[in-house]
Design a protein around this motif. Structure first.
Motif, PDB file in Angstrom:
ATOM      1  N   CYS A  89      -8.367  25.815 -66.799  1.00 11.48           N
ATOM      2  CA  CYS A  89      -9.031  25.886 -65.501  1.00 11.48           C
ATOM      3  C   CYS A  89      -9.111  24.500 -64.873  1.00 11.48           C
ATOM      4  O   CYS A  89      -9.091  24.359 -63.651  1.00 11.48           O
ATOM      5  CB  CYS A  89     -10.426  26.475 -65.666  1.00 11.48           C
ATOM      6  SG  CYS A  89     -10.430  28.133 -66.371  1.00 11.48           S
ATOM      7  N   ASP A  90      -9.253  23.490 -65.717  1.00 15.36           N
ATOM      8  CA  ASP A  90      -9.167  22.087 -65.308  1.00 15.36           C
ATOM      9  C   ASP A  90      -8.102  21.432 -66.175  1.00 15.36           C
ATOM     10  O   ASP A  90      -8.023  21.707 -67.375  1.00 15.36           O
ATOM     11  CB  ASP A  90     -10.497  21.356 -65.522  1.00 15.36           C
ATOM     12  CG  ASP A  90     -11.655  22.027 -64.795  1.00 15.36           C
ATOM     13  OD1 ASP A  90     -11.490  22.318 -63.596  1.00 15.36           O
ATOM     14  OD2 ASP A  90     -12.701  22.246 -65.428  1.00 15.36           O
ATOM     15  N   VAL A  91      -7.290  20.577 -65.596  1.00 16.21           N
ATOM     16  CA  VAL A  91      -6.304  19.838 -66.380  1.00 16.21           C
ATOM     17  C   VAL A  91      -7.049  18.804 -67.212  1.00 16.21           C
ATOM     18  O   VAL A  91      -7.865  18.036 -66.681  1.00 16.21           O
ATOM     19  CB  VAL A  91      -5.274  19.146 -65.472  1.00 16.21           C
ATOM     20  CG1 VAL A  91      -4.253  18.375 -66.312  1.00 16.21           C
ATOM     21  CG2 VAL A  91      -4.561  20.180 -64.603  1.00 16.21           C
ATOM     22  N   PRO A  92      -6.828  18.766 -68.521  1.00 14.82           N
ATOM     23  CA  PRO A  92      -7.585  17.830 -69.368  1.00 14.82           C
ATOM     24  C   PRO A  92      -7.241  16.377 -69.064  1.00 14.82           C
ATOM     25  O   PRO A  92      -6.157  16.068 -68.569  1.00 14.82           O
ATOM     26  CB  PRO A  92      -7.161  18.224 -70.788  1.00 14.82           C
ATOM     27  CG  PRO A  92      -5.818  18.861 -70.618  1.00 14.82           C
ATOM     28  CD  PRO A  92      -5.868  19.572 -69.299  1.00 14.82           C
ATOM     29  N   ASP A  93      -8.169  15.487 -69.396  1.00 13.25           N
ATOM     30  CA  ASP A  93      -7.970  14.058 -69.154  1.00 13.25           C
ATOM     31  C   ASP A  93      -7.026  13.427 -70.174  1.00 13.25           C
ATOM     32  O   ASP A  93      -6.402  12.406 -69.886  1.00 13.25           O
ATOM     33  CB  ASP A  93      -9.316  13.324 -69.197  1.00 13.25           C
ATOM     34  CG  ASP A  93     -10.235  13.763 -68.061  1.00 13.25           C
ATOM     35  OD1 ASP A  93      -9.722  14.060 -66.969  1.00 13.25           O
ATOM     36  OD2 ASP A  93     -11.460  13.807 -68.273  1.00 13.25           O
ATOM     37  N   GLU A  94      -6.926  14.027 -71.353  1.00 16.56           N
ATOM     38  CA  GLU A  94      -6.095  13.472 -72.419  1.00 16.56           C
ATOM     39  C   GLU A  94      -4.943  14.414 -72.737  1.00 16.56           C
ATOM     40  O   GLU A  94      -5.125  15.631 -72.821  1.00 16.56           O
ATOM     41  CB  GLU A  94      -6.923  13.246 -73.688  1.00 16.56           C
ATOM     42  CG  GLU A  94      -8.107  12.308 -73.514  1.00 16.56           C
ATOM     43  CD  GLU A  94      -7.671  10.881 -73.217  1.00 16.56           C
ATOM     44  OE1 GLU A  94      -6.528  10.520 -73.595  1.00 16.56           O
ATOM     45  OE2 GLU A  94      -8.457  10.127 -72.615  1.00 16.56           O
ATOM     46  N   ASN A  95      -3.744  13.842 -72.923  1.00 18.20           N
ATOM     47  CA  ASN A  95      -2.579  14.664 -73.266  1.00 18.20           C
ATOM     48  C   ASN A  95      -2.791  15.428 -74.563  1.00 18.20           C
ATOM     49  O   ASN A  95      -2.361  16.574 -74.712  1.00 18.20           O
ATOM     50  CB  ASN A  95      -1.337  13.779 -73.390  1.00 18.20           C
ATOM     51  CG  ASN A  95      -0.974  13.085 -72.094  1.00 18.20           C
ATOM     52  OD1 ASN A  95      -1.540  13.378 -71.040  1.00 18.20           O
ATOM     53  ND2 ASN A  95      -0.034  12.164 -72.165  1.00 18.20           N
ATOM     54  N   GLN A  96      -3.466  14.794 -75.513  1.00 17.07           N
ATOM     55  CA  GLN A  96      -3.714  15.422 -76.805  1.00 17.07           C
ATOM     56  C   GLN A  96      -4.570  16.680 -76.650  1.00 17.07           C
ATOM     57  O   GLN A  96      -4.379  17.670 -77.358  1.00 17.07           O
ATOM     58  CB  GLN A  96      -4.396  14.435 -77.749  1.00 17.07           C
ATOM     59  CG  GLN A  96      -4.602  14.962 -79.158  1.00 17.07           C
ATOM     60  CD  GLN A  96      -5.240  13.922 -80.070  1.00 17.07           C
ATOM     61  OE1 GLN A  96      -5.518  12.811 -79.654  1.00 17.07           O
ATOM     62  NE2 GLN A  96      -5.453  14.288 -81.313  1.00 17.07           N
ATOM     63  N   ASP A  97      -5.513  16.648 -75.708  1.00 25.15           N
ATOM     64  CA  ASP A  97      -6.354  17.825 -75.468  1.00 25.15           C
ATOM     65  C   ASP A  97      -5.515  18.979 -74.918  1.00 25.15           C
ATOM     66  O   ASP A  97      -5.751  20.142 -75.259  1.00 25.15           O
ATOM     67  CB  ASP A  97      -7.482  17.493 -74.493  1.00 25.15           C
ATOM     68  CG  ASP A  97      -8.544  16.609 -75.128  1.00 25.15           C
ATOM     69  OD1 ASP A  97      -8.668  16.636 -76.371  1.00 25.15           O
ATOM     70  OD2 ASP A  97      -9.238  15.888 -74.393  1.00 25.15           O
ATOM     71  N   TYR A  98      -4.549  18.646 -74.073  1.00 23.45           N
ATOM     72  CA  TYR A  98      -3.666  19.695 -73.543  1.00 23.45           C
ATOM     73  C   TYR A  98      -2.896  20.364 -74.678  1.00 23.45           C
ATOM     74  O   TYR A  98      -2.831  21.593 -74.773  1.00 23.45           O
ATOM     75  CB  TYR A  98      -2.694  19.108 -72.525  1.00 23.45           C
ATOM     76  CG  TYR A  98      -1.668  20.110 -72.013  1.00 23.45           C
ATOM     77  CD1 TYR A  98      -1.977  20.959 -70.964  1.00 23.45           C
ATOM     78  CD2 TYR A  98      -0.406  20.202 -72.603  1.00 23.45           C
ATOM     79  CE1 TYR A  98      -1.052  21.891 -70.508  1.00 23.45           C
ATOM     80  CE2 TYR A  98       0.524  21.123 -72.150  1.00 23.45           C
ATOM     81  CZ  TYR A  98       0.200  21.966 -71.103  1.00 23.45           C
ATOM     82  OH  TYR A  98       1.120  22.893 -70.659  1.00 23.45           O
ATOM     83  N   VAL A  99      -2.312  19.553 -75.546  1.00 21.94           N
ATOM     84  CA  VAL A  99      -1.537  20.093 -76.669  1.00 21.94           C
ATOM     85  C   VAL A  99      -2.425  20.943 -77.569  1.00 21.94           C
ATOM     86  O   VAL A  99      -2.029  22.020 -78.034  1.00 21.94           O
ATOM     87  CB  VAL A  99      -0.890  18.951 -77.471  1.00 21.94           C
ATOM     88  CG1 VAL A  99      -0.211  19.483 -78.729  1.00 21.94           C
ATOM     89  CG2 VAL A  99       0.123  18.202 -76.602  1.00 21.94           C
ATOM     90  N   HIS A 100      -3.652  20.470 -77.798  1.00 21.11           N
ATOM     91  CA  HIS A 100      -4.574  21.207 -78.660  1.00 21.11           C
ATOM     92  C   HIS A 100      -4.987  22.534 -78.019  1.00 21.11           C
ATOM     93  O   HIS A 100      -5.062  23.568 -78.692  1.00 21.11           O
ATOM     94  CB  HIS A 100      -5.807  20.355 -78.944  1.00 21.11           C
ATOM     95  CG  HIS A 100      -6.740  20.960 -79.936  1.00 21.11           C
ATOM     96  ND1 HIS A 100      -6.402  21.164 -81.254  1.00 21.11           N
ATOM     97  CD2 HIS A 100      -8.006  21.429 -79.801  1.00 21.11           C
ATOM     98  CE1 HIS A 100      -7.421  21.731 -81.893  1.00 21.11           C
ATOM     99  NE2 HIS A 100      -8.403  21.901 -81.026  1.00 21.11           N
ATOM    100  N   ARG A 101      -5.223  22.505 -76.714  1.00 20.50           N
ATOM    101  CA  ARG A 101      -5.604  23.738 -76.009  1.00 20.50           C
ATOM    102  C   ARG A 101      -4.518  24.800 -76.096  1.00 20.50           C
ATOM    103  O   ARG A 101      -4.768  25.930 -76.523  1.00 20.50           O
ATOM    104  CB  ARG A 101      -5.887  23.437 -74.530  1.00 20.50           C
ATOM    105  CG  ARG A 101      -7.153  22.700 -74.237  1.00 20.50           C
ATOM    106  CD  ARG A 101      -7.285  22.483 -72.731  1.00 20.50           C
ATOM    107  NE  ARG A 101      -8.464  21.728 -72.365  1.00 20.50           N
ATOM    108  CZ  ARG A 101      -8.835  21.501 -71.107  1.00 20.50           C
ATOM    109  NH1 ARG A 101      -8.091  21.975 -70.110  1.00 20.50           N
ATOM    110  NH2 ARG A 101      -9.930  20.806 -70.846  1.00 20.50           N
TER     111      ARG A 101
END
Length: 202
Positions: A138-150
């Motif tokens: 819903c929001d683009v994460p601030d950290e690339n690692q969070d995106y991969v984890h999501r």
């Protein structure tokens, strides 16, 4: 973290060359076969239409187990409330919700009794479910690692997963472009076509 790891690797190799005979450096290539099969999409939406878009995609696809990630507690509450107003079985957790209630919501999701689980990144730690159909950013994460984890919550157990990032402003567009480049993922732009189905944007 990547730079830190690379520095350690170089130091280890320097020591190896000094103290070992006939030392050899072995580089292990990334195993493409073991990477999760996740179709990744991005969609431009208005800030106040995110819940509508999620509801529409769920209606279109019929997915039964979904995770939606938000960057803030307030956004988590809003998305959850709007989904509930649209008749979707959704619950949310974040840092301000008591631990007992968080565990109740997590158990409902694990047991397949909850269609949409809305959460911040921190609150969702510990959720381990193999058959998540789709993940919404819903929001683009601030950290690339969070995106991969999501997005790694879907596409498990050799199933194909789906991840959709909702882009509501220019900073979010810049972030998702950076994520695509840095993580070397293809994130395809989509929109609703005239017949209401999702279509790619060339």
């Amino acid at each position: 973290l990547g730079l830190f790891s690379a520095t350690i690797s170089r130091e280890v190799m320097d020591i190896a060359w000094v103290y070992q005979r006939d030392a050899e450096e072995v580089t292990v290539q990334e195993d493409e076969q073991n990477k999760p099969d996740i179709k990744q999409f991005r969609m431009d939406v208005a800030q106040n239409e995110k819940a509508d878009v999620i509801a529409r995609i769920l209606e279109e696809t019929g997915f039964d187990r979904c995770m939606a990630f938000c960057n803030t507690k307030g956004s988590t509450e809003r998305i959850c409330k709007f989904l509930q107003m649209r008749g979707i079985d959704a619950e949310c957790i974040h840092g301000d919700i008591p631990q007992r209630r968080r565990e109740q919501v997590m158990n409902l999701f694990r047991e397949g009794k909850l269609r949409v689980f809305v959460s911040t990144d921190v609150a969702a730690r510990g959720i381990d479910v193999d058959d998540v159909d789709i993940v919404f950013n819903c929001d683009v994460p601030d950290e690339n690692q969070d995106y991969v984890h999501r997005i790694g919550r879907t596409g498990r157990a050799k199933r194909q997963g789906v991840a959709v990032s909702l882009i509501a402003d220019y900073p979010s567009k810049m972030r998702i472009d950076d994520i695509a480049q840095k993580t070397r993922n293809e994130i395809v732009s989509v929109r609703f076509g005239e017949n209401g189905t999702l279509e790619t944007i060339e």
